[in-house]
Design a protein around this motif. Sequence first.
Motif, PDB file in Angstrom:
ATOM      1  N   LEU A 162      13.874 110.831  99.694  1.00 11.45           N
ATOM      2  CA  LEU A 162      13.628 111.161  98.286  1.00 11.45           C
ATOM      3  C   LEU A 162      12.125 111.183  97.994  1.00 11.45           C
ATOM      4  O   LEU A 162      11.650 112.006  97.213  1.00 11.45           O
ATOM      5  CB  LEU A 162      14.333 110.155  97.370  1.00 11.45           C
ATOM      6  CG  LEU A 162      15.852 110.315  97.311  1.00 11.45           C
ATOM      7  CD1 LEU A 162      16.479 109.181  96.509  1.00 11.45           C
ATOM      8  CD2 LEU A 162      16.249 111.661  96.719  1.00 11.45           C
ATOM      9  N   CYS A 214      20.327 122.147 107.072  1.00 10.53           N
ATOM     10  CA  CYS A 214      19.244 121.981 106.095  1.00 10.53           C
ATOM     11  C   CYS A 214      18.086 121.215 106.745  1.00 10.53           C
ATOM     12  O   CYS A 214      16.920 121.545 106.558  1.00 10.53           O
ATOM     13  CB  CYS A 214      19.718 121.199 104.864  1.00 10.53           C
ATOM     14  SG  CYS A 214      21.236 121.796 104.126  1.00 10.53           S
ATOM     15  N   LEU A 250      22.443 109.380 103.227  1.00  8.24           N
ATOM     16  CA  LEU A 250      21.884 110.739 103.288  1.00  8.24           C
ATOM     17  C   LEU A 250      20.543 110.777 102.566  1.00  8.24           C
ATOM     18  O   LEU A 250      19.549 111.250 103.097  1.00  8.24           O
ATOM     19  CB  LEU A 250      22.872 111.725 102.646  1.00  8.24           C
ATOM     20  CG  LEU A 250      22.433 113.184 102.623  1.00  8.24           C
ATOM     21  CD1 LEU A 250      22.299 113.736 104.039  1.00  8.24           C
ATOM     22  CD2 LEU A 250      23.454 114.026 101.857  1.00  8.24           C
ATOM     23  N   TYR A 251      20.572 110.279 101.340  1.00  9.22           N
ATOM     24  CA  TYR A 251      19.352 110.332 100.528  1.00  9.22           C
ATOM     25  C   TYR A 251      18.610 108.996 100.589  1.00  9.22           C
ATOM     26  O   TYR A 251      18.533 108.278  99.596  1.00  9.22           O
ATOM     27  CB  TYR A 251      19.706 110.684  99.087  1.00  9.22           C
ATOM     28  CG  TYR A 251      20.344 112.049  98.942  1.00  9.22           C
ATOM     29  CD1 TYR A 251      19.606 113.211  99.172  1.00  9.22           C
ATOM     30  CD2 TYR A 251      21.682 112.192  98.580  1.00  9.22           C
ATOM     31  CE1 TYR A 251      20.184 114.459  99.043  1.00  9.22           C
ATOM     32  CE2 TYR A 251      22.265 113.440  98.444  1.00  9.22           C
ATOM     33  CZ  TYR A 251      21.510 114.567  98.669  1.00  9.22           C
ATOM     34  OH  TYR A 251      22.084 115.816  98.533  1.00  9.22           O
ATOM     35  N   LYS A 310      11.933 127.372  98.966  1.00  2.00           N
ATOM     36  CA  LYS A 310      12.894 126.746  98.066  1.00  2.00           C
ATOM     37  C   LYS A 310      13.987 126.121  98.914  1.00  2.00           C
ATOM     38  O   LYS A 310      14.756 126.825  99.566  1.00  2.00           O
ATOM     39  CB  LYS A 310      13.527 127.800  97.162  1.00  2.00           C
ATOM     40  CG  LYS A 310      12.562 128.446  96.193  1.00  2.00           C
ATOM     41  CD  LYS A 310      13.243 129.614  95.497  1.00  2.00           C
ATOM     42  CE  LYS A 310      12.285 130.332  94.572  1.00  2.00           C
ATOM     43  NZ  LYS A 310      12.830 131.592  94.085  1.00  2.00           N
ATOM     44  N   GLY A 311      14.042 124.813  98.906  1.00  2.00           N
ATOM     45  CA  GLY A 311      15.056 124.162  99.728  1.00  2.00           C
ATOM     46  C   GLY A 311      15.609 122.948  99.012  1.00  2.00           C
ATOM     47  O   GLY A 311      15.056 122.473  98.018  1.00  2.00           O
ATOM     48  N   CYS A 312      16.704 122.435  99.543  1.00  2.00           N
ATOM     49  CA  CYS A 312      17.298 121.228  98.984  1.00  2.00           C
ATOM     50  C   CYS A 312      16.466 120.014  99.383  1.00  2.00           C
ATOM     51  O   CYS A 312      15.480 120.134 100.102  1.00  2.00           O
ATOM     52  CB  CYS A 312      18.732 121.089  99.482  1.00  2.00           C
ATOM     53  SG  CYS A 312      18.829 120.906 101.270  1.00  2.00           S
ATOM     54  N   ALA A 313      16.885 118.854  98.924  1.00  2.00           N
ATOM     55  CA  ALA A 313      16.130 117.629  99.198  1.00  2.00           C
ATOM     56  C   ALA A 313      16.007 117.386 100.699  1.00  2.00           C
ATOM     57  O   ALA A 313      14.943 117.004 101.189  1.00  2.00           O
ATOM     58  CB  ALA A 313      16.818 116.445  98.525  1.00  2.00           C
ATOM     59  N   ILE A 314      17.087 117.619 101.429  1.00  2.00           N
ATOM     60  CA  ILE A 314      17.077 117.364 102.874  1.00  2.00           C
ATOM     61  C   ILE A 314      16.136 118.334 103.581  1.00  2.00           C
ATOM     62  O   ILE A 314      15.333 117.950 104.426  1.00  2.00           O
ATOM     63  CB  ILE A 314      18.515 117.513 103.454  1.00  2.00           C
ATOM     64  CG1 ILE A 314      19.504 116.608 102.707  1.00  2.00           C
ATOM     65  CG2 ILE A 314      18.532 117.220 104.944  1.00  2.00           C
ATOM     66  CD1 ILE A 314      19.137 115.149 102.664  1.00  2.00           C
ATOM     67  N   ASP A 364      18.687 128.047 101.410  1.00  2.00           N
ATOM     68  CA  ASP A 364      17.423 127.369 101.727  1.00  2.00           C
ATOM     69  C   ASP A 364      16.483 128.404 102.319  1.00  2.00           C
ATOM     70  O   ASP A 364      16.871 129.173 103.192  1.00  2.00           O
ATOM     71  CB  ASP A 364      17.641 126.284 102.795  1.00  2.00           C
ATOM     72  CG  ASP A 364      18.257 125.014 102.229  1.00  2.00           C
ATOM     73  OD1 ASP A 364      18.020 124.733 101.042  1.00  2.00           O
ATOM     74  OD2 ASP A 364      18.958 124.319 102.970  1.00  2.00           O
ATOM     75  N   GLU A 365      15.218 128.399 101.853  1.00  2.00           N
ATOM     76  CA  GLU A 365      14.230 129.308 102.430  1.00  2.00           C
ATOM     77  C   GLU A 365      12.963 128.538 102.701  1.00  2.00           C
ATOM     78  O   GLU A 365      12.550 127.710 101.889  1.00  2.00           O
ATOM     79  CB  GLU A 365      13.923 130.453 101.451  1.00  2.00           C
ATOM     80  CG  GLU A 365      15.048 131.456 101.370  1.00  2.00           C
ATOM     81  CD  GLU A 365      14.680 132.670 100.537  1.00  2.00           C
ATOM     82  OE1 GLU A 365      13.485 133.015 100.484  1.00  2.00           O
ATOM     83  OE2 GLU A 365      15.603 133.257  99.948  1.00  2.00           O
ATOM     84  N   TYR A 413      10.824 114.377  99.277  1.00  2.00           N
ATOM     85  CA  TYR A 413      11.347 115.466  98.446  1.00  2.00           C
ATOM     86  C   TYR A 413      10.554 115.551  97.136  1.00  2.00           C
ATOM     87  O   TYR A 413      10.167 116.633  96.695  1.00  2.00           O
ATOM     88  CB  TYR A 413      12.839 115.233  98.191  1.00  2.00           C
ATOM     89  CG  TYR A 413      13.430 116.043  97.063  1.00  2.00           C
ATOM     90  CD1 TYR A 413      13.414 117.432  97.083  1.00  2.00           C
ATOM     91  CD2 TYR A 413      14.033 115.405  95.964  1.00  2.00           C
ATOM     92  CE1 TYR A 413      13.975 118.170  96.054  1.00  2.00           C
ATOM     93  CE2 TYR A 413      14.599 116.144  94.943  1.00  2.00           C
ATOM     94  CZ  TYR A 413      14.569 117.518  94.980  1.00  2.00           C
ATOM     95  OH  TYR A 413      15.121 118.228  93.959  1.00  2.00           O
ATOM     96  N   ARG A 414      10.305 114.387  96.541  1.00  2.00           N
ATOM     97  CA  ARG A 414       9.610 114.399  95.243  1.00  2.00           C
ATOM     98  C   ARG A 414       8.115 114.640  95.403  1.00  2.00           C
ATOM     99  O   ARG A 414       7.484 115.230  94.533  1.00  2.00           O
ATOM    100  CB  ARG A 414       9.849 113.064  94.517  1.00  2.00           C
ATOM    101  CG  ARG A 414      11.277 112.949  94.004  1.00  2.00           C
ATOM    102  CD  ARG A 414      11.546 111.589  93.388  1.00  2.00           C
ATOM    103  NE  ARG A 414      12.955 111.479  93.006  1.00  2.00           N
ATOM    104  CZ  ARG A 414      13.701 110.399  93.209  1.00  2.00           C
ATOM    105  NH1 ARG A 414      13.161 109.317  93.762  1.00  2.00           N
ATOM    106  NH2 ARG A 414      14.951 110.379  92.839  1.00  2.00           N
TER     107      ARG A 414
END
Lengths: 144, 423
Positions: free
Chosen positions: A11, A124, A5-6, A60-64, A39-40, A14-15
């Motif tokens: 990553l 996501c 997944l990650y 604002k969302g998760c890593a995915i 998630d927005e 995401y970073r």
Amino acid sequence: MLEELYEEIILDHYRRPRNKGKVDPSDIAAHGSNPLCGDEVDISARFQDGRIVELKFDGKGCAICTASASIMTQKLIGKTLPEARQLIGSFLNMMRGETSFGGKEMGDLKALEGVLKFPVRVKCATLAWNTTLQGFQQHTDKQS
Amino acid sequence: MIEVLDGVELEEIRDDFPLLQQKVHGKPLVYFDNAATSQKPRVVIDAMNDYYQRYNANVHRGIHALAERATKEYERAREKIAKFINAPSPESVIYTRGTTESINLVAYSWAMTNLKKGDEILTTFMEHHSNTVPWYQVCERTGAVIKRIELNPDGTLRLDDLDKLITDRTKLVTVTQQSNVLGTINPVRQIADAAHKRGAVVLVDGAQSVPHMAVDVQALDCDFFVFSGHKMCGPTASGVLYGKRALLEAMPPFMGGGEMIREVWFDHATYNDLPYKFEAGTPNIAESIGLGVAVDYLSHVGMDKIRQHEKQITQYALDRMREFPEITVYGPKDVEKRGGLVAFTLGDVHAHDIATFADEDGVAIRAGHHCAMPLHKKLGLAATARASFYLYNTREEVDVFIEMLHKAKKFFGACPTGRAMGY
């Protein structure tokens, strides 16, 4: 299984998200959210000579969600509207499991294949893409 | 001397819950999503099976032996539930499918009848959507307006100007007894007293309180009290509306159908007495009987003991979460003022990523806005992660949870972020 997944590429996006922020002035601006998970995402873009010259995402969302949005901006910049729509359509088909993922030619997009093993996270990965599609539709509606 | 659950008793309790004895992704399950729904003890599952296997029949309708037994068990459960919340009579306990249906019943039957343009509904920023959206619907239909009690920085209600907030136009004050995000336990008796001085009606949402602490609806002096069975070891689609008798009697029925009538003519009907007036159609018989058994189970352990156990688990979790400078916990610090749940953020790591990480270690937590979007907007957050505890949770499980957080922090490289409402 988490490594699928990650992935490192996810990553990294995401970073260090690419094209994060707002295009101003913009030709399209669309807001999308996953009401169940929080998630927005805001999508804004500018066209020039029929091509997407600037495309940014914010929110604002998760890593995915974040990584997928970041990869998407890279894939869509430079495309015409029909080309962009087609790419989004085929990505959404892949995330629905209707068509299989391609190979290396997909570039960073290939990293999102692992999300398919986590059904609850698919939404996501598709949020930014669906939101962009909405933005395109509003743009088309305005012009017709 | 306050009684606590000792090791042996805790082990016995865990053995009562078949679902807890399993592995998830190869790891022992750590179930920390009790604020969403609790697990069910074997006795509750058995009671529902027993109904279906040995005396399944409709209630209040048949003359045969099965119907008589089903009716008896269904009404016996009502008596037990009434006693559990110290309702003055079983007739003031109406079976519903849960908190949401109970609130909607009050909204559609009481509020739509009694509220008019310019009337005010006073509520808080920490309500669940089920205690928010029905009132928006009432406002749309009647022209009433919503007002809210502000939050203090520690996540408690700002009650110093309560007397100013409740006016002669305030017809309803509706408030949760315990927040499902902040964990805050609200002083509902104080709020009820202030509301009653102005003649307002008080509804208390007990979805997060009844499962975890002793509740006495007469001592709270609330007019309506609502809760769900599935969060208190009972079945899904079981729940209760308690109301003061005079109010319930004056209210029109919510739904029409069988059971709720006395006589039906060619163009009109007369209605049944309480509580049947509000129980149209074949009710949730198995579920209500199951809820009665859940009440027996919780009473047998002891609600004060359960509360004490959860305080200890919560205190331990809060202490251990201080190991992380990146963690922000929302709600009161003092476990006397909060229930057994902890909503938090881990730096800028999204709650979703934490929940997926947790799941991989067999830890079930919730991520998102927990059906409290207005609260999250107030806190300036899109989502939080939430661990919520119950009588069967242990310190060792908290250790597994903390270990998981350390791994998640390392993996995602959490950065501290300043938050206004947390600590």
